[in-house]
Structures are given as C-alpha cells and as structure tokens.
Design a protein around this motif. Structure first.
Motif, PDB file in Angstrom:
ATOM      1  N   SER A  96       0.832  -1.218   0.000  1.00 52.99           N
ATOM      2  CA  SER A  96       0.000   0.000   0.000  1.00 52.99           C
ATOM      3  C   SER A  96       0.857   1.255   0.000  1.00 52.99           C
ATOM      4  O   SER A  96       0.391   2.344  -0.308  1.00 52.99           O
ATOM      5  CB  SER A  96      -0.934  -0.011   1.205  1.00 52.99           C
ATOM      6  N   LYS A  97       2.141   1.096   0.350  1.00 52.74           N
ATOM      7  CA  LYS A  97       3.065   2.234   0.313  1.00 52.74           C
ATOM      8  C   LYS A  97       3.843   2.283  -0.996  1.00 52.74           C
ATOM      9  O   LYS A  97       4.768   3.076  -1.152  1.00 52.74           O
ATOM     10  CB  LYS A  97       4.061   2.130   1.470  1.00 52.74           C
ATOM     11  N   GLY A  98       3.476   1.392  -1.949  1.00 48.40           N
ATOM     12  CA  GLY A  98       4.233   1.332  -3.189  1.00 48.40           C
ATOM     13  C   GLY A  98       5.524   0.567  -2.998  1.00 48.40           C
ATOM     14  O   GLY A  98       5.742  -0.051  -1.960  1.00 48.40           O
ATOM     15  N   ALA A  99       6.380   0.586  -4.020  1.00 47.68           N
ATOM     16  CA  ALA A  99       7.651  -0.118  -3.976  1.00 47.68           C
ATOM     17  C   ALA A  99       8.550   0.543  -5.003  1.00 47.68           C
ATOM     18  O   ALA A  99       8.085   1.325  -5.824  1.00 47.68           O
ATOM     19  CB  ALA A  99       7.436  -1.595  -4.305  1.00 47.68           C
ATOM     20  N   THR A 100       9.847   0.216  -4.935  1.00 42.17           N
ATOM     21  CA  THR A 100      10.811   0.873  -5.824  1.00 42.17           C
ATOM     22  C   THR A 100      10.355   0.828  -7.280  1.00 42.17           C
ATOM     23  O   THR A 100      10.377   1.830  -7.980  1.00 42.17           O
ATOM     24  CB  THR A 100      12.186   0.194  -5.681  1.00 42.17           C
ATOM     25  N   ASN A 101       9.923  -0.356  -7.734  1.00 41.43           N
ATOM     26  CA  ASN A 101       9.509  -0.498  -9.136  1.00 41.43           C
ATOM     27  C   ASN A 101       8.083  -0.051  -9.381  1.00 41.43           C
ATOM     28  O   ASN A 101       7.666   0.117 -10.516  1.00 41.43           O
ATOM     29  CB  ASN A 101       9.619  -1.964  -9.573  1.00 41.43           C
ATOM     30  N   HIS A 108      -0.231   1.400  -5.805  1.00 42.48           N
ATOM     31  CA  HIS A 108      -0.320   1.162  -4.357  1.00 42.48           C
ATOM     32  C   HIS A 108      -1.515   0.269  -4.031  1.00 42.48           C
ATOM     33  O   HIS A 108      -2.652   0.607  -4.318  1.00 42.48           O
ATOM     34  CB  HIS A 108      -0.426   2.487  -3.594  1.00 42.48           C
ATOM     35  N   GLY A 109      -1.242  -0.898  -3.472  1.00 42.67           N
ATOM     36  CA  GLY A 109      -2.296  -1.838  -3.129  1.00 42.67           C
ATOM     37  C   GLY A 109      -2.887  -2.568  -4.337  1.00 42.67           C
ATOM     38  O   GLY A 109      -3.939  -3.193  -4.230  1.00 42.67           O
ATOM     39  N   PHE A 110      -2.206  -2.514  -5.484  1.00 45.89           N
ATOM     40  CA  PHE A 110      -2.736  -3.147  -6.704  1.00 45.89           C
ATOM     41  C   PHE A 110      -2.512  -4.660  -6.667  1.00 45.89           C
ATOM     42  O   PHE A 110      -1.414  -5.138  -6.368  1.00 45.89           O
ATOM     43  CB  PHE A 110      -2.062  -2.550  -7.950  1.00 45.89           C
ATOM     44  N   ASP A 111      -3.552  -5.415  -7.011  1.00 48.07           N
ATOM     45  CA  ASP A 111      -3.491  -6.877  -7.026  1.00 48.07           C
ATOM     46  C   ASP A 111      -3.021  -7.342  -8.407  1.00 48.07           C
ATOM     47  O   ASP A 111      -3.840  -7.640  -9.290  1.00 48.07           O
ATOM     48  CB  ASP A 111      -4.877  -7.446  -6.694  1.00 48.07           C
ATOM     49  N   ILE A 112      -1.714  -7.413  -8.596  1.00 45.68           N
ATOM     50  CA  ILE A 112      -1.184  -7.733  -9.931  1.00 45.68           C
ATOM     51  C   ILE A 112      -1.453  -9.195 -10.294  1.00 45.68           C
ATOM     52  O   ILE A 112      -1.727  -9.521 -11.450  1.00 45.68           O
ATOM     53  CB  ILE A 112       0.325  -7.372 -10.044  1.00 45.68           C
ATOM     54  N   ARG A 113      -1.440 -10.075  -9.285  1.00 43.20           N
ATOM     55  CA  ARG A 113      -1.737 -11.488  -9.560  1.00 43.20           C
ATOM     56  C   ARG A 113      -3.179 -11.657 -10.040  1.00 43.20           C
ATOM     57  O   ARG A 113      -3.447 -12.290 -11.057  1.00 43.20           O
ATOM     58  CB  ARG A 113      -1.502 -12.346  -8.310  1.00 43.20           C
ATOM     59  N   GLY A 114      -4.103 -11.047  -9.283  1.00 36.75           N
ATOM     60  CA  GLY A 114      -5.525 -11.156  -9.634  1.00 36.75           C
ATOM     61  C   GLY A 114      -5.820 -10.540 -11.004  1.00 36.75           C
ATOM     62  O   GLY A 114      -6.616 -11.080 -11.780  1.00 36.75           O
ATOM     63  N   ALA A 115      -5.157  -9.424 -11.288  1.00 34.05           N
ATOM     64  CA  ALA A 115      -5.397  -8.736 -12.565  1.00 34.05           C
ATOM     65  C   ALA A 115      -4.907  -9.581 -13.737  1.00 34.05           C
ATOM     66  O   ALA A 115      -5.575  -9.676 -14.776  1.00 34.05           O
ATOM     67  CB  ALA A 115      -4.694  -7.379 -12.564  1.00 34.05           C
ATOM     68  N   LEU A 116      -3.756 -10.221 -13.567  1.00 35.10           N
ATOM     69  CA  LEU A 116      -3.235 -11.057 -14.656  1.00 35.10           C
ATOM     70  C   LEU A 116      -4.093 -12.319 -14.830  1.00 35.10           C
ATOM     71  O   LEU A 116      -4.360 -12.760 -15.950  1.00 35.10           O
ATOM     72  CB  LEU A 116      -1.770 -11.431 -14.397  1.00 35.10           C
TER      73      LEU A 116
END
Ligand SMILES: [Zn+2]
Length: 347
Positions: A96-101, A108-116
């Motif tokens: 939720s705080k983001g990350a370097t990449n 922030h808080g994005f569900d990349i697994r679920g989206a893919l």
C-alpha cells in the motif's frame, strides 16, 4: 527430440513462468516432466512505469509471445507463475506504500496477480522475485529430490533478497513476509572494524544483513568508511554511487579496499546463514546475485569466505552444501514456473 535445440516442442501440458522487472519481462515454459522449453532469455518491455493497466497488457504479451516461440497451443497451459520485485503480499498485492519499481500511486495496493489471472483466464501463482530465484536454485540443485530437501538462498543485488525453501516449497509466512532475509539483524562482532559506524538500512533497521551485503549497503555504509581508511584510493574522487558500482571490478584485481568491503559482505551473509543453521538447519546454502557473474577466482573466494563465516555444528558440516545460484537472469521466470508446476501437481 534434440535436447540441444534452443526451443523444444512441448509433449503434454505445460506451465508458463513470467518474471516482471523494472524494464523487462522475462518468460519461459516448463513442461509436465520438469523440462524447460526455452534455454535463453526471452524478454519484452515491462511498461511498469506506464501504470498497472499497461504492465498487465505487457505481461499478457509476454505470455502470448512465449507460447508462439515454443509452438505451445494455449490449451496445454494449466497455470502461470508470476514474480515481481517486492514488497507485496503473499498473494501478489503490491504494498500500500508502493515499492521501488511500483512507485506511481496507481500501483499502491494493486493486485497484480488477480489482474493477470482475470486477463489470461488461467490460474496465476505469485511469488516475489527473491523467493522465485530461491525456488529455482533449490529445484535446479536437488532435481527429483527437491521435495525431500530444504535450502536458504541469499541474493546480493541493490538490496539483499532470497528465500527459505522447506520440503521443496517456499515459506511464505502469515503476512507473506517470511524469507525477508535482508532485514534479519545479525551480530556485528567479527564483521565490523572497532571504529566503524553501525550500518543503517533503508528499512529503518540498524545492522541488518542488507545494510552490509547489498549495493546500497556499500554505497551508504561500507564504502564511505573504507575510503576514510584509504584516502588516497582512486575511487575517493568518484561520486559514491559510481564508486560503489565500480568496486567489484577492483575486487577482481585484488584491490585491498575492495576486498575489505566484500569480506565484510561475505561475513555478514555467513552470520545470516548461521542463524538459518539454527532455525531451519537447511541442506543447502545458496548464494546469488552480481557476485555470481564475477571473475571465477573472486566468486570462489567470496563463496569460501561465506562458508568459513557460517558456524555449523559437525553434524551439519557433514551434510550441508554451499553453492552459487545458477542462471541468474532466468532464475526469476524459471522459479515462477516451478511454483506454478508445483501447484498443478499438488492438485
Ligand atoms: Zn533492512
């Protein structure tokens, strides 16, 4: 079938591995018998800076591209393994705080697994990149005996990544934060010089492994100290970031300042492995990252120093292995694929 061919045709069902990085995705295909169908890097732009929507499309492009390259029909794919840099939850929700990449607020808080998974219509299994590389190192080393063995991997890069593998599977933890080896605090006795300041990590901790054994640790902590001991050194006139990156080249030529820095890194990893020895008592200790690509005499010295700095009991010495993580650039995608294969086999 010719095993030496760079691309093989799959025989039965397969899984796909997708490694998402700051600039590129790297894709592979693993068949039901445990054979990789690709023996080289296959990359496309990851477009993470354009936000989640573009990045998920770029992953879908990587998926389609690797199936075309390996002549794999879509219907043979049972699951997809995905890895990204952290921090993210065990289920692939970016911090939720983001990350370097994943700096932009839309991540922030994005569900990349679920989206893919929604985009591809196939089950997607998530790991962070350190855990994926640890899983690949484990499976590459133990082969068919992977499920009967345990290991710990430390991967030295900008930070210190890695993972803990038990009975062939990555330990994820309740919040998905197991195996964050870089932020394990270590005893500094025998690592630091008497007058050396206690190193600080970006995570807020003092004296954790990453504060010593990472490029960031060199730049922020080790190199400023050692340059004060070698004020005439060639690197003293360089900007600290460039000097930190140049240091490995000096170490390969046995430069005393550079060797002092890398000896401290190796000792810090040895302290971490000593904790691991008393925690999960693994069968293998793997070391990866930029050091694996260094000149052979230097990387062997580094691995030996790690081994000598790891305090094992005699019973452990008799069974433990120390080894370098192979295929550094492909370790993420291959580990992601292994994780996907494991879930299909378990079902
Ligand atoms: Zn830390």
């Amino acid at each position: 079938m010719d095993q030496a061919e760079s691309v093989r045709t799959p025989s039965s069902w397969v899984v796909v591995g997708l490694d998402n990085g700051g600039t590129s995705n790297n894709a592979t295909v693993l068949d039901a018998t445990g054979q990789f169908l690709v023996d080289h890097l296959v990359e496309n732009p990851s477009r993470v800076l354009d936000g989640p929507e573009s990045a998920v499309e770029a992953l879908a492009d990587a998926f389609t591209g690797i199936l075309t390259l390996t002549r794999t029909p879509h219907s043979l794919v049972r699951a997809v393994g995905l890895d990204t840099p952290g921090p993210a939850s065990a289920n692939g929700v970016i911090s939720s705080k983001g990350a370097t990449n994943f700096n932009h607020v839309s991540w922030h808080g994005f569900d990349i697994r679920g989206a893919l998974e929604a985009r591809l219509g196939l089950p997607v299994v998530y790991n962070n990149d350190g855990n994926a590389a640890a899983l690949y190192a484990h499976h590459q080393h133990f082969g068919p005996a992977a499920a009967a063995n345990s290991s710990v991997s430390a991967i030295v890069g900008t930070g210190l990544g890695g993972g803990v593998v038990e009975a062939g599977a990555v330990i994820r933890g309740a919040a998905g934060m197991a195996g964050e080896l870089g932020h394990v605090q270590i005893p500094l006795h025998g690592v630091l010089e008497n007058d050396q300041p206690v190193p600080r990590c970006n995570c807020g901790f003092e004296g954790d492994v990453e504060s010593v054994a990472s490029l960031t640790g060199i730049k922020n902590n080790l190199l400023p100290y050692w340059l004060s001991r070698f004020p005439e050194h060639q690197l003293a006139g360089e900007p600290i970031g460039a000097a930190a990156k140049a240091l490995r080249g000096y170490a390969e030529k046995d430069d005393p300042l550079a060797l002092a820095v890398f000896a401290q890194q190796a000792k810090a990893i040895g302290k971490l492995f000593t904790i691991a020895a008393n925690f999960t008592d693994p069968a293998a200790y793997f070391l990866g990252g930029g050091v694996v690509e260094a000149a052979p005499h230097f990387r062997q010295w580094f691995l030996n120093t790690v081994r000598e700095s790891t305090d094992l009991r005699d019973e452990q010495k008799a069974v433990a292995t120390f080894a370098l993580v192979p295929d550094r650039d492909m370790a993420g995608s291959r580990g992601a694929a292994v994780a996907a294969l494991n879930t299909v086999i378990v079902k």
